[in-house]
Design a protein around this motif. Sequence first.
Motif, PDB file in Angstrom:
ATOM      1  N   PRO A  64       0.840  -1.202   0.000  1.00 41.01           N
ATOM      2  CA  PRO A  64       0.000   0.000   0.000  1.00 41.01           C
ATOM      3  C   PRO A  64       0.875   1.253   0.000  1.00 41.01           C
ATOM      4  O   PRO A  64       1.877   1.320   0.713  1.00 41.01           O
ATOM      5  CB  PRO A  64      -0.785  -0.118   1.301  1.00 41.01           C
ATOM      6  N   VAL A  65       0.500   2.240  -0.809  1.00 40.00           N
ATOM      7  CA  VAL A  65       1.222   3.513  -0.862  1.00 40.00           C
ATOM      8  C   VAL A  65       0.234   4.649  -0.621  1.00 40.00           C
ATOM      9  O   VAL A  65      -0.816   4.721  -1.268  1.00 40.00           O
ATOM     10  CB  VAL A  65       1.917   3.725  -2.220  1.00 40.00           C
ATOM     11  N   THR A  66       0.559   5.530   0.317  1.00 43.89           N
ATOM     12  CA  THR A  66      -0.268   6.707   0.583  1.00 43.89           C
ATOM     13  C   THR A  66       0.200   7.858  -0.304  1.00 43.89           C
ATOM     14  O   THR A  66       1.378   8.219  -0.286  1.00 43.89           O
ATOM     15  CB  THR A  66      -0.177   7.126   2.061  1.00 43.89           C
ATOM     16  N   LEU A  67      -0.715   8.428  -1.066  1.00 45.70           N
ATOM     17  CA  LEU A  67      -0.368   9.498  -1.987  1.00 45.70           C
ATOM     18  C   LEU A  67      -0.113  10.799  -1.244  1.00 45.70           C
ATOM     19  O   LEU A  67      -0.809  11.129  -0.287  1.00 45.70           O
ATOM     20  CB  LEU A  67      -1.483   9.708  -3.011  1.00 45.70           C
ATOM     21  N   ASN A  68       0.874  11.537  -1.709  1.00 49.05           N
ATOM     22  CA  ASN A  68       1.172  12.848  -1.136  1.00 49.05           C
ATOM     23  C   ASN A  68       0.368  13.931  -1.828  1.00 49.05           C
ATOM     24  O   ASN A  68      -0.140  13.748  -2.932  1.00 49.05           O
ATOM     25  CB  ASN A  68       2.665  13.176  -1.291  1.00 49.05           C
ATOM     26  N   LYS A  69       0.321  15.099  -1.182  1.00 51.39           N
ATOM     27  CA  LYS A  69      -0.266  16.264  -1.825  1.00 51.39           C
ATOM     28  C   LYS A  69       0.626  16.675  -2.986  1.00 51.39           C
ATOM     29  O   LYS A  69       1.847  16.690  -2.868  1.00 51.39           O
ATOM     30  CB  LYS A  69      -0.372  17.419  -0.828  1.00 51.39           C
ATOM     31  N   ASN A  70       0.016  16.996  -4.114  1.00 50.73           N
ATOM     32  CA  ASN A  70       0.795  17.427  -5.265  1.00 50.73           C
ATOM     33  C   ASN A  70       1.616  18.648  -4.879  1.00 50.73           C
ATOM     34  O   ASN A  70       1.086  19.675  -4.466  1.00 50.73           O
ATOM     35  CB  ASN A  70      -0.156  17.772  -6.422  1.00 50.73           C
ATOM     36  N   GLU A  71       2.931  18.532  -5.021  1.00 52.63           N
ATOM     37  CA  GLU A  71       3.816  19.620  -4.604  1.00 52.63           C
ATOM     38  C   GLU A  71       3.609  20.875  -5.441  1.00 52.63           C
ATOM     39  O   GLU A  71       4.104  21.951  -5.085  1.00 52.63           O
ATOM     40  CB  GLU A  71       5.270  19.178  -4.719  1.00 52.63           C
ATOM     41  N   PHE A  72       2.890  20.761  -6.537  1.00 51.64           N
ATOM     42  CA  PHE A  72       2.693  21.913  -7.399  1.00 51.64           C
ATOM     43  C   PHE A  72       1.386  22.648  -7.106  1.00 51.64           C
ATOM     44  O   PHE A  72       0.973  23.522  -7.838  1.00 51.64           O
ATOM     45  CB  PHE A  72       2.727  21.489  -8.871  1.00 51.64           C
ATOM     46  N   ILE A  73       0.677  22.237  -6.053  1.00 50.05           N
ATOM     47  CA  ILE A  73      -0.494  23.002  -5.636  1.00 50.05           C
ATOM     48  C   ILE A  73      -0.042  24.382  -5.173  1.00 50.05           C
ATOM     49  O   ILE A  73      -0.690  25.391  -5.394  1.00 50.05           O
ATOM     50  CB  ILE A  73      -1.248  22.276  -4.510  1.00 50.05           C
ATOM     51  N   SER A  74       1.097  24.428  -4.500  1.00 52.98           N
ATOM     52  CA  SER A  74       1.684  25.710  -4.093  1.00 52.98           C
ATOM     53  C   SER A  74       3.199  25.561  -4.117  1.00 52.98           C
ATOM     54  O   SER A  74       3.732  24.460  -4.033  1.00 52.98           O
ATOM     55  CB  SER A  74       1.204  26.130  -2.695  1.00 52.98           C
ATOM     56  N   THR A  75       3.878  26.689  -4.227  1.00 51.65           N
ATOM     57  CA  THR A  75       5.338  26.670  -4.237  1.00 51.65           C
ATOM     58  C   THR A  75       5.841  27.964  -3.640  1.00 51.65           C
ATOM     59  O   THR A  75       5.087  28.939  -3.519  1.00 51.65           O
ATOM     60  CB  THR A  75       5.873  26.483  -5.675  1.00 51.65           C
ATOM     61  N   GLU A  76       7.108  27.975  -3.252  1.00 50.46           N
ATOM     62  CA  GLU A  76       7.692  29.181  -2.658  1.00 50.46           C
ATOM     63  C   GLU A  76       8.838  29.679  -3.525  1.00 50.46           C
ATOM     64  O   GLU A  76       9.656  28.895  -4.016  1.00 50.46           O
ATOM     65  CB  GLU A  76       8.184  28.908  -1.239  1.00 50.46           C
ATOM     66  N   PHE A  77       8.855  31.000  -3.695  1.00 53.71           N
ATOM     67  CA  PHE A  77       9.827  31.620  -4.583  1.00 53.71           C
ATOM     68  C   PHE A  77      10.337  32.894  -3.926  1.00 53.71           C
ATOM     69  O   PHE A  77       9.585  33.832  -3.717  1.00 53.71           O
ATOM     70  CB  PHE A  77       9.152  31.910  -5.930  1.00 53.71           C
ATOM     71  N   LYS A  78      11.623  32.894  -3.543  1.00 54.21           N
ATOM     72  CA  LYS A  78      12.238  34.051  -2.885  1.00 54.21           C
ATOM     73  C   LYS A  78      11.426  34.526  -1.680  1.00 54.21           C
ATOM     74  O   LYS A  78      11.220  35.721  -1.468  1.00 54.21           O
ATOM     75  CB  LYS A  78      12.426  35.184  -3.884  1.00 54.21           C
ATOM     76  N   GLY A  79      10.946  33.559  -0.890  1.00 52.05           N
ATOM     77  CA  GLY A  79      10.173  33.899   0.304  1.00 52.05           C
ATOM     78  C   GLY A  79       8.742  34.288   0.018  1.00 52.05           C
ATOM     79  O   GLY A  79       8.039  34.773   0.914  1.00 52.05           O
ATOM     80  N   ILE A  80       8.286  34.068  -1.211  1.00 54.31           N
ATOM     81  CA  ILE A  80       6.900  34.372  -1.589  1.00 54.31           C
ATOM     82  C   ILE A  80       6.186  33.062  -1.866  1.00 54.31           C
ATOM     83  O   ILE A  80       6.606  32.292  -2.734  1.00 54.31           O
ATOM     84  CB  ILE A  80       6.844  35.263  -2.850  1.00 54.31           C
ATOM     85  N   GLU A  81       5.112  32.789  -1.137  1.00 53.77           N
ATOM     86  CA  GLU A  81       4.340  31.567  -1.348  1.00 53.77           C
ATOM     87  C   GLU A  81       3.289  31.821  -2.426  1.00 53.77           C
ATOM     88  O   GLU A  81       2.506  32.775  -2.338  1.00 53.77           O
ATOM     89  CB  GLU A  81       3.667  31.114  -0.047  1.00 53.77           C
ATOM     90  N   LEU A  82       3.266  30.959  -3.435  1.00 53.71           N
ATOM     91  CA  LEU A  82       2.390  31.141  -4.592  1.00 53.71           C
ATOM     92  C   LEU A  82       1.379  30.013  -4.687  1.00 53.71           C
ATOM     93  O   LEU A  82       1.639  28.875  -4.274  1.00 53.71           O
ATOM     94  CB  LEU A  82       3.224  31.187  -5.878  1.00 53.71           C
TER      95      LEU A  82
END
Length: 466
Positions: A366-384
Amino acid sequence: MKKFSTLFLVALLSGVVTLGAYKVLFDNNGYFSNNSNSGITTEANSFGKKVGLSTEILDFTEAAERTIHTVVHVKNVSRRTVSNPILEYFYGYKGGQSQEQVGTGSGVIISEDGYIVTNNHVIKGASEIEITLNNKKTYQAKLIGTDSKMDIALLKIDVNEKLPYSAFANSDAVKVGEWVLAVGNPYNLTSTVTAGIVSAKARDLNTSGMQSFIQTDAAVNPGNSGGALVNTRGELIGINTMISSMTGSYVGYSFAVPSNLVRKIIEDLMEFGNVRRGILGVEGGELNGIASKELGIDQTQGFYINKVTKNSGAEKSGLMKGDIIIKLDEQTVSTFADLSGYINTKRPNDKVQVTYLRDGKTKTIPVTLNKNEFISTEFKGIELENIEASEKKRFKIDYGVRIKAINSQALKQYEEELVGNIILSIDNVKAIDVETVSKLIDKKEENQTVRIEMINKSGEILRVIL
């Protein structure tokens, strides 16, 4: 008397012959009976199924009747202002002429209270969306949300009556060769029906691995985009989305987004306002003769794991480089589209039974799926994060990422002015979504300056350097 006896004898013999023939051919284990072990209907040489083209087998009237009233016409009205550069140059005229553009397509009612699913490209850029039912009634629709990657949009009309709607079928159970109907409402001509078979499953036309279409040879033309693909029971197995053609018209190949994926997308849009995708946490590629030869393995079908993402569900469950995934739950995995198509129907924290080959042995974990890392991202201290359909409509844009939060101490003093702004480009590269931005910033050095173009909350264009 002699003639009568002869006639009686002939009649008796005829009756015996007729009865005997019936017994031999039809009764019990007769030649044409269901229990016969001879002829073309035996399990050994026809898989236990009768094959034919009789009227009963090809009667699609019930499926068509169930579907045509659930398929609607979608009218997309957009407006743009066209300026005259000559008037502006000579007379300083700053005004412009408003032009109306109209696009059309189809949609499918999926609930009795007026939720409608269609293609994203059918309603893209719309300032007004008008729905016409099969009974000619018209309504103004509200855009609930979209998924541009899968080309799905969810609309809602307000009605004071219960509407007919299409019931979802399990698209994973659809078989190649199965009869299907494509139902659309093109050009406001009321519903039209075409028939064909499922030609293939898990088609990925752009090789991104995101797509997993059902391919059919049922005739689908541009006005049918967003219409229903149904089985012979009238159940929804897909949303018709595109054709493959050099001319723009149908030439034998059309594609539909599978109903399981559509249902998951619209449930996400209703509940969260955006689409939440889980990830398995593996990278690699599908196997074939050439790839298997290069890897030095005998297996020619399945998904070969070349890398396992750190801290992902795959890593925690023990999947390793070199493992070959051949099944997810009960879904066979032969291609990358098989794998991604099934995972795209799941959410973060869902558990999937992964069957894989390692050292010639088959194992299941069994494998538990993670949250898609591309739902949000951080760029130079700015969360998008990705923008919503309402923001696209408000600012008349079709791409961009919103500043969700400021985590950089250097930018904290500008937090009020920045949060809520929408970034359009970074170093002149369009910020289509957070996935695009994440890939872009991975290529840049930590201290490298970048040029950003954004729209603030008042709709003004700002250009800054960070």
